[in-house]
Scaffold this active site. Structure first.
Site, PDB file in Angstrom:
ATOM      1  N   ASP A 286      -3.704  -8.406   5.386  1.00  0.00           N
ATOM      2  CA  ASP A 286      -2.496  -9.232   5.249  1.00  0.00           C
ATOM      3  C   ASP A 286      -2.462 -10.308   6.330  1.00  0.00           C
ATOM      4  O   ASP A 286      -1.687 -11.266   6.237  1.00  0.00           O
ATOM      5  CB  ASP A 286      -1.213  -8.390   5.255  1.00  0.00           C
ATOM      6  CG  ASP A 286      -1.177  -7.325   6.327  1.00  0.00           C
ATOM      7  OD1 ASP A 286      -2.247  -6.885   6.778  1.00  0.00           O
ATOM      8  OD2 ASP A 286      -0.065  -6.915   6.714  1.00  0.00           O
TER       9      ASP A 286
ATOM     10  N   HIS B 178      -1.383  -1.684  15.110  1.00  0.00           N
ATOM     11  CA  HIS B 178      -1.441  -0.679  14.101  1.00  0.00           C
ATOM     12  C   HIS B 178      -2.846  -0.086  13.874  1.00  0.00           C
ATOM     13  O   HIS B 178      -2.996   1.043  13.432  1.00  0.00           O
ATOM     14  CB  HIS B 178      -0.901  -1.358  12.819  1.00  0.00           C
ATOM     15  CG  HIS B 178      -1.094  -0.671  11.532  1.00  0.00           C
ATOM     16  ND1 HIS B 178      -1.339  -1.308  10.356  1.00  0.00           N
ATOM     17  CD2 HIS B 178      -1.056   0.647  11.215  1.00  0.00           C
ATOM     18  CE1 HIS B 178      -1.434  -0.460   9.367  1.00  0.00           C
ATOM     19  NE2 HIS B 178      -1.268   0.741   9.841  1.00  0.00           N
TER      20      HIS B 178
ATOM     21  N   HIS C 102      -5.202  -9.006  14.628  1.00  0.00           N
ATOM     22  CA  HIS C 102      -5.253  -7.781  13.824  1.00  0.00           C
ATOM     23  C   HIS C 102      -6.055  -8.060  12.561  1.00  0.00           C
ATOM     24  O   HIS C 102      -5.830  -9.065  11.883  1.00  0.00           O
ATOM     25  CB  HIS C 102      -3.815  -7.361  13.496  1.00  0.00           C
ATOM     26  CG  HIS C 102      -3.684  -6.120  12.678  1.00  0.00           C
ATOM     27  ND1 HIS C 102      -4.636  -5.137  12.620  1.00  0.00           N
ATOM     28  CD2 HIS C 102      -2.653  -5.679  11.892  1.00  0.00           C
ATOM     29  CE1 HIS C 102      -4.220  -4.169  11.835  1.00  0.00           C
ATOM     30  NE2 HIS C 102      -3.032  -4.468  11.372  1.00  0.00           N
TER      31      HIS C 102
ATOM     32  N   GLU D 125      -6.283  -6.311   9.666  1.00  0.00           N
ATOM     33  CA  GLU D 125      -5.847  -5.894   8.330  1.00  0.00           C
ATOM     34  C   GLU D 125      -5.666  -7.140   7.469  1.00  0.00           C
ATOM     35  O   GLU D 125      -5.244  -8.201   7.950  1.00  0.00           O
ATOM     36  CB  GLU D 125      -4.560  -5.060   8.392  1.00  0.00           C
ATOM     37  CG  GLU D 125      -4.316  -4.340   7.075  1.00  0.00           C
ATOM     38  CD  GLU D 125      -3.294  -3.208   7.141  1.00  0.00           C
ATOM     39  OE1 GLU D 125      -2.647  -3.022   8.182  1.00  0.00           O
ATOM     40  OE2 GLU D 125      -3.157  -2.502   6.118  1.00  0.00           O
TER      41      GLU D 125
ATOM     42  N   ASP E 279       1.522  -6.632  14.185  1.00  0.00           N
ATOM     43  CA  ASP E 279       2.420  -5.766  13.409  1.00  0.00           C
ATOM     44  C   ASP E 279       3.598  -5.231  14.241  1.00  0.00           C
ATOM     45  O   ASP E 279       4.669  -4.948  13.685  1.00  0.00           O
ATOM     46  CB  ASP E 279       1.647  -4.549  12.864  1.00  0.00           C
ATOM     47  CG  ASP E 279       0.879  -4.857  11.584  1.00  0.00           C
ATOM     48  OD1 ASP E 279       1.123  -5.917  10.978  1.00  0.00           O
ATOM     49  OD2 ASP E 279       0.039  -4.029  11.193  1.00  0.00           O
TER      50      ASP E 279
ATOM     51  N   TYR F 143       9.975  -0.076   8.513  1.00  0.00           N
ATOM     52  CA  TYR F 143       8.604  -0.486   8.837  1.00  0.00           C
ATOM     53  C   TYR F 143       7.971   0.517   9.809  1.00  0.00           C
ATOM     54  O   TYR F 143       6.845   0.987   9.608  1.00  0.00           O
ATOM     55  CB  TYR F 143       8.616  -1.893   9.465  1.00  0.00           C
ATOM     56  CG  TYR F 143       7.242  -2.450   9.663  1.00  0.00           C
ATOM     57  CD1 TYR F 143       6.628  -3.181   8.663  1.00  0.00           C
ATOM     58  CD2 TYR F 143       6.538  -2.214  10.836  1.00  0.00           C
ATOM     59  CE1 TYR F 143       5.345  -3.677   8.833  1.00  0.00           C
ATOM     60  CE2 TYR F 143       5.258  -2.699  11.017  1.00  0.00           C
ATOM     61  CZ  TYR F 143       4.672  -3.438  10.004  1.00  0.00           C
ATOM     62  OH  TYR F 143       3.402  -3.907  10.180  1.00  0.00           O
TER      63      TYR F 143
ATOM     64  N   HIS G 100       5.171  -9.976  10.789  1.00  0.00           N
ATOM     65  CA  HIS G 100       6.004  -9.787   9.586  1.00  0.00           C
ATOM     66  C   HIS G 100       7.471  -9.951   9.955  1.00  0.00           C
ATOM     67  O   HIS G 100       7.915  -9.413  10.978  1.00  0.00           O
ATOM     68  CB  HIS G 100       5.851  -8.366   9.022  1.00  0.00           C
ATOM     69  CG  HIS G 100       4.482  -8.025   8.547  1.00  0.00           C
ATOM     70  ND1 HIS G 100       3.910  -8.593   7.428  1.00  0.00           N
ATOM     71  CD2 HIS G 100       3.571  -7.141   9.013  1.00  0.00           C
ATOM     72  CE1 HIS G 100       2.702  -8.081   7.249  1.00  0.00           C
ATOM     73  NE2 HIS G 100       2.473  -7.203   8.191  1.00  0.00           N
TER      74      HIS G 100
ATOM     75  N   HIS H  37       0.814  -1.229   0.000  1.00  0.00           N
ATOM     76  CA  HIS H  37       0.000   0.000   0.000  1.00  0.00           C
ATOM     77  C   HIS H  37       0.851   1.285   0.000  1.00  0.00           C
ATOM     78  O   HIS H  37       0.738   2.155   0.837  1.00  0.00           O
ATOM     79  CB  HIS H  37      -1.112  -0.008   1.058  1.00  0.00           C
ATOM     80  CG  HIS H  37      -0.747  -0.151   2.502  1.00  0.00           C
ATOM     81  ND1 HIS H  37       0.234   0.575   3.111  1.00  0.00           N
ATOM     82  CD2 HIS H  37      -1.296  -0.927   3.470  1.00  0.00           C
ATOM     83  CE1 HIS H  37       0.275   0.266   4.379  1.00  0.00           C
ATOM     84  NE2 HIS H  37      -0.632  -0.655   4.628  1.00  0.00           N
TER      85      HIS H  37
HETATM   86 FE1  FEO Z   1      -1.522  -3.655   9.886  1.00  0.00          FE
HETATM   87 FE2  FEO Z   1       0.489  -6.247   8.778  1.00  0.00          FE
HETATM   88  O1  FEO Z   1      -1.084  -5.217   8.941  1.00  0.00           O
END
Ligand code: FEO
Length: 403
Positions: free
Chosen positions: A86, A148, A82, A84, A167, A195, A228, A28
């Site tokens: 991903d 996040h 989370h 989101e 995250d 990041y 991640h 993004h």
């Molecule tokens: Fe806020 Fe890795 O998503």
């Protein structure tokens, strides 16, 4: 049994079952030049538990890794730290396949997942401090709002002192190495910083609160497992990543100045070099960032500790060159605080670029030093002197701030 796409054991009864995205280069708007991972974890307690899922196209990879440990249909519990996509992208599909007895998310996560997927399945909201007995292992939830998203929470596996941190403390870095201590220290610091700068910087006050909360909890961590990039498993690495977050959340600034610019006919780069010479002569650390070679997310990364943002652009059609508008719009959203800066630019007819650049810096609450340096068509030596002087003044202002 297949040997490919297997789980990797983290501790006794806990496995990494995520996916490695070697190809992604645009997350993004953030240039993920080293790819990323979407980490998911399988906890083999009496209630087989999946912690987070992966981005939708990686469903089969995650399923294959899970299947190397247990029949996926034996999953009893899914925890969504989370929402989101991903991390939740393949949640509906995996729920459909394994039909878990329970799905846990924070209260905001319950709502966010419903708003993403309009699911037919129930999601149970858990609150700060709630503990769920998985049979042989217990998981405790801690809300980490805005680290996040509003829904963000972390899960702590008490018996293993293992924090699933979503995250937080992560980085976009594809690798076979699952732990930070297996990778070069400069690389993990750079990617964790990139990041933070591109994802968490605007949320720094929430990050600071989360760090306080973690400290106050008295919890010990043997492993910090983000969603991640590599996990942190040595006391040194865990202290290191917590220390980075403390520093980055405080937005501590240095005497580094970055000069961000673009060009149509090579006039603005000449001015940028003169600004850079002035900055260096004044004792600042300087980095020139032509947008023809630097991505907006690299600019954001340098702003994690820079003290000055100097911007230059030619004028085109009565406005600033559009790549500057792109980079500055992106950086403004990340809310860097406490910067000083200056503007310069070349022009042919009317010269609105410096006006537009200054307006953008003002919107970012950057303290503008000196007057705009401008040059018509191709800068002469006389035109470059004000650029040099602008750099010198900004370096002096940086030096004053340090005292
Ligand atoms: Fe806020 Fe890795 O998503």
């Amino acid at each position: 049994m297949s040997h490919v796409l297997q789980a990797q054991q983290v501790v006794d009864g806990v496995y990494w079952v995520g996916a490695i995205d070697w190809a992604i280069r645009n997350f993004h708007g953030y240039a993920t030049s080293r790819g990323t991972t979407y980490n998911a974890f399988l906890v083999m307690a009496e209630k087989v538990t999946l912690v987070d899922t992966v981005k939708a196209p990686f469903h089969d990879e995650m399923l294959s890794r899970i299947a190397s440990v247990v029949d996926p249909e034996k999953i009893d519990v899914i925890i969504s730290n989370h929402s989101e996509m991903d991390h939740s992208g393949c949640l509906p599909r995996i729920v459909e396949q394994v039909k878990p007895a329970e799905i846990y998310a924070s209260t905001a996560g319950q709502k966010a997942l419903a708003e993403h997927f309009r699911p037919s399945f129930e999601i149970t909201a858990v609150k700060e401090g709630d503990v769920v007995d998985l049979g042989g292992k217990t998981v405790q939830f801690m809300e980490t709002k805005m680290c996040h998203w509003p829904d963000s929470m972390v899960s702590y596996l008490a018996e293993d002192k293992l924090l699933f941190s979503q995250d937080a403390f992560g980085m976009h870095l594809a690798s076979y190495e699952r732990y930070a201590d297996e990778l070069p220290a400069w690389l993990t610091e750079h990617e964790a910083g990139k990041y933070y700068a591109n994802i968490l910087l605007p949320l720094s006050r929430f990050v600071a609160k989360t760090l306080e909360k973690i400290q106050a909890s008295g919890l010990e961590f043997r492993i910090v497992a983000p969603d991640h990039g590599p996990m942190h498993r040595t006391p040194e690495d865990i202290a290191r990543v917590l220390g980075w977050y403390e520093r980055w959340a405080a937005q501590k600034r240095t005497n580094k100045a970055i000069v961000v610019y673009d060009t149509m006919w090579q006039s603005t780069p000449k001015m940028a070099s003169a600004v850079g010479d002035g900055l260096a002569a004044g004792g600042a650390k300087v980095k020139l960032m032509p947008l023809s070679g630097c991505h907006r997310s690299d600019v954001a990364t340098e702003l994690l500790d820079a003290g000055a943002l100097v911007v230059g652009a030619p004028t085109i059609n009565n406005t600033m060159y559009p790549t500057l508008a792109d980079a500055l719009t992106y950086v403004r959203g990340l809310k860097p605080a406490g910067l000083i800066g200056g503007v310069f630019g070349s022009y042919g007819w009317s010269g609105e670029s410096t006006r537009d650049l200054a307006a953008e810096l003002e919107r970012m609450n950057v303290e503008i030093i000196g007057e705009p340096a401008k040059a018509k068509y191709v800068p002469s030596g006389d035109d470059l002197e004000p650029c040099y002087q602008l750099g010198l003044r900004i370096a002096e202002a940086l030096a004053q701030r340090a005292t």
